[in-house]
Design a protein around this motif. Structure first.
Motif, mmCIF file in Angstrom:
data_model
loop_
_atom_site.group_PDB
_atom_site.id
_atom_site.type_symbol
_atom_site.label_atom_id
_atom_site.label_comp_id
_atom_site.label_asym_id
_atom_site.label_seq_id
_atom_site.Cartn_x
_atom_site.Cartn_y
_atom_site.Cartn_z
ATOM 1 N N ASP A 166 0.852 -1.171 0.000
ATOM 2 C CA ASP A 166 0.000 0.000 0.000
ATOM 3 C C ASP A 166 0.898 1.234 0.000
ATOM 4 O OD1 ASP A 166 -1.949 1.861 0.280
ATOM 5 O OD2 ASP A 166 -2.754 1.107 2.160
ATOM 6 N N SER B 288 -1.720 10.048 -4.287
ATOM 7 C CA SER B 288 -0.747 9.119 -4.873
ATOM 8 C C SER B 288 -1.189 7.660 -4.806
ATOM 9 C CB SER B 288 0.602 9.273 -4.177
ATOM 10 O OG SER B 288 0.495 8.944 -2.796
ATOM 11 N N ALA B 289 -2.359 7.397 -4.231
ATOM 12 C CA ALA B 289 -2.813 6.006 -4.123
ATOM 13 C C ALA B 289 -3.013 5.382 -5.500
ATOM 14 C CB ALA B 289 -4.105 5.934 -3.317
ATOM 15 N N GLU C 6 1.795 13.954 -4.516
ATOM 16 C CA GLU C 6 1.033 14.612 -3.459
ATOM 17 C C GLU C 6 1.362 16.102 -3.535
ATOM 18 O OE1 GLU C 6 -1.235 13.208 -1.753
ATOM 19 O OE2 GLU C 6 -0.758 11.066 -1.713
ATOM 20 N N ARG D 91 2.777 9.585 -9.994
ATOM 21 C CA ARG D 91 2.081 9.706 -8.708
ATOM 22 C C ARG D 91 2.607 10.941 -7.990
ATOM 23 N NH1 ARG D 91 -0.094 4.414 -6.849
ATOM 24 N NH2 ARG D 91 0.340 2.904 -8.492
ATOM 25 N N LEU E 168 -2.626 13.649 1.332
ATOM 26 C CA LEU E 168 -2.319 12.227 1.479
ATOM 27 C C LEU E 168 -3.486 11.453 0.882
ATOM 28 C CD1 LEU E 168 -0.512 9.962 2.643
ATOM 29 C CD2 LEU E 168 -1.811 10.157 4.774
ATOM 30 N N GLY E 169 -3.242 10.804 -0.242
ATOM 31 C CA GLY E 169 -4.293 10.056 -0.908
ATOM 32 C C GLY E 169 -4.253 10.206 -2.411
ATOM 33 N N LEU F 65 0.141 4.542 0.511
ATOM 34 C CA LEU F 65 -0.108 5.672 1.400
ATOM 35 C C LEU F 65 0.636 5.611 2.743
ATOM 36 C CD1 LEU F 65 -3.855 6.501 0.699
ATOM 37 C CD2 LEU F 65 -1.781 7.410 -0.351
ATOM 38 N N VAL G 142 3.982 6.914 2.015
ATOM 39 C CA VAL G 142 3.944 8.360 1.774
ATOM 40 C C VAL G 142 3.872 9.118 3.091
ATOM 41 C CG1 VAL G 142 2.569 10.226 0.782
ATOM 42 C CG2 VAL G 142 2.923 8.123 -0.515
ATOM 43 N N GLU G 143 3.010 8.649 3.998
ATOM 44 C CA GLU G 143 2.888 9.340 5.284
ATOM 45 C C GLU G 143 4.195 9.274 6.067
ATOM 46 O OE1 GLU G 143 0.055 9.690 9.250
ATOM 47 O OE2 GLU G 143 -0.601 8.471 7.534
#
Length: 201
Positions: free
Chosen positions: A3, A59-60, A80, A78, A56-57, A5, A8-9
């Motif tokens: 996953d 780039s999913a 953010e 992708r 945040l989201g 995200l 990314v976080e």
């Protein structure tokens, strides 16, 4: 496949520290978009620091070429979005929903958001803001690209630079590079949430 995200976080937290607020927005037919707020207290007071808002989201899913007949579920850019403003000078926390709208635009409108692009939300970015649009700047300065396992493209963290309507109109004619040069030569504080337009004569 991992996953994206959570990775990314983690990258956002590594670069900006712990978020002190977050909000989630869901638009019909799209994945949830979160906006995280990071406050930099440098300078000894809330009115002298920098507050950063990061999506945040977005780039999913990879951004798809709007001319493609079928969107590739894996390959594609992708990103953010990251907005940095001076804290305390305006109610910039109201930018959360406009930022989420921009982050959802690849899913909603089939846009590929890339450096040099203009994004317009059609209303002030926050109450009283002299900006309704932003210029997408080059990634790689504040937050490094997040490399993902092949065949996924890396996640790029694209800075957003608020533009006044006059600047946005001038940019459409002369290009993003020319506007950024004007900002640079004029010493424009692009983080000032109440700044006026750069001289464009």
């Amino acid at each position: 496949m991992a996953d994206v995200l959570p990775l990314v976080e983690t990258r956002l937290r590594t670069a900006l520290g712990e978020p002190d607020a977050r909000a989630a927005v869901t638009f019909l037919g799209t994945d949830r978009i979160e906006v995280l707020r990071f406050t930099d207290g440098t300078g000894g007071g809330t009115d002298t620091g920098i507050v950063r808002y990061a999506t945040l989201g977005m780039s999913a899913q990879p951004m798809a070429d709007p001319t493609a007949v079928v969107a590739d579920p894996v390959a594609g850019p992708r990103a953010e979005l990251v907005l940095s403003v001076r804290a305390g000078a305006a109610d910039t926390d109201k930018v959360l929903r406009p930022l989420a709208v921009l982050a959802a635009s690849p899913q909603v409108e089939g846009l590929v958001v890339a450096p040099g692009a203009s994004l317009d939300v059609g209303e002030p970015l926050w109450p009283g803001a002299p900006f309704t649009s932003v210029l997408v700047a080059e990634a790689g300065g504040l937050i490094e690209d997040l490399e993902l396992d092949a065949p996924l493209d890396p996640v790029r963290f694209l800075p957003l630079l608020p533009m006044t309507p006059n600047e946005a109109a001038w940019k459409r004619v002369h290009g993003a590079g020319a506007l950024q040069e004007r900002w640079l030569t004029s010493g424009t504080d692009l983080r000032d949430p109440s700044r006026t337009s750069v001289p464009l004569d």
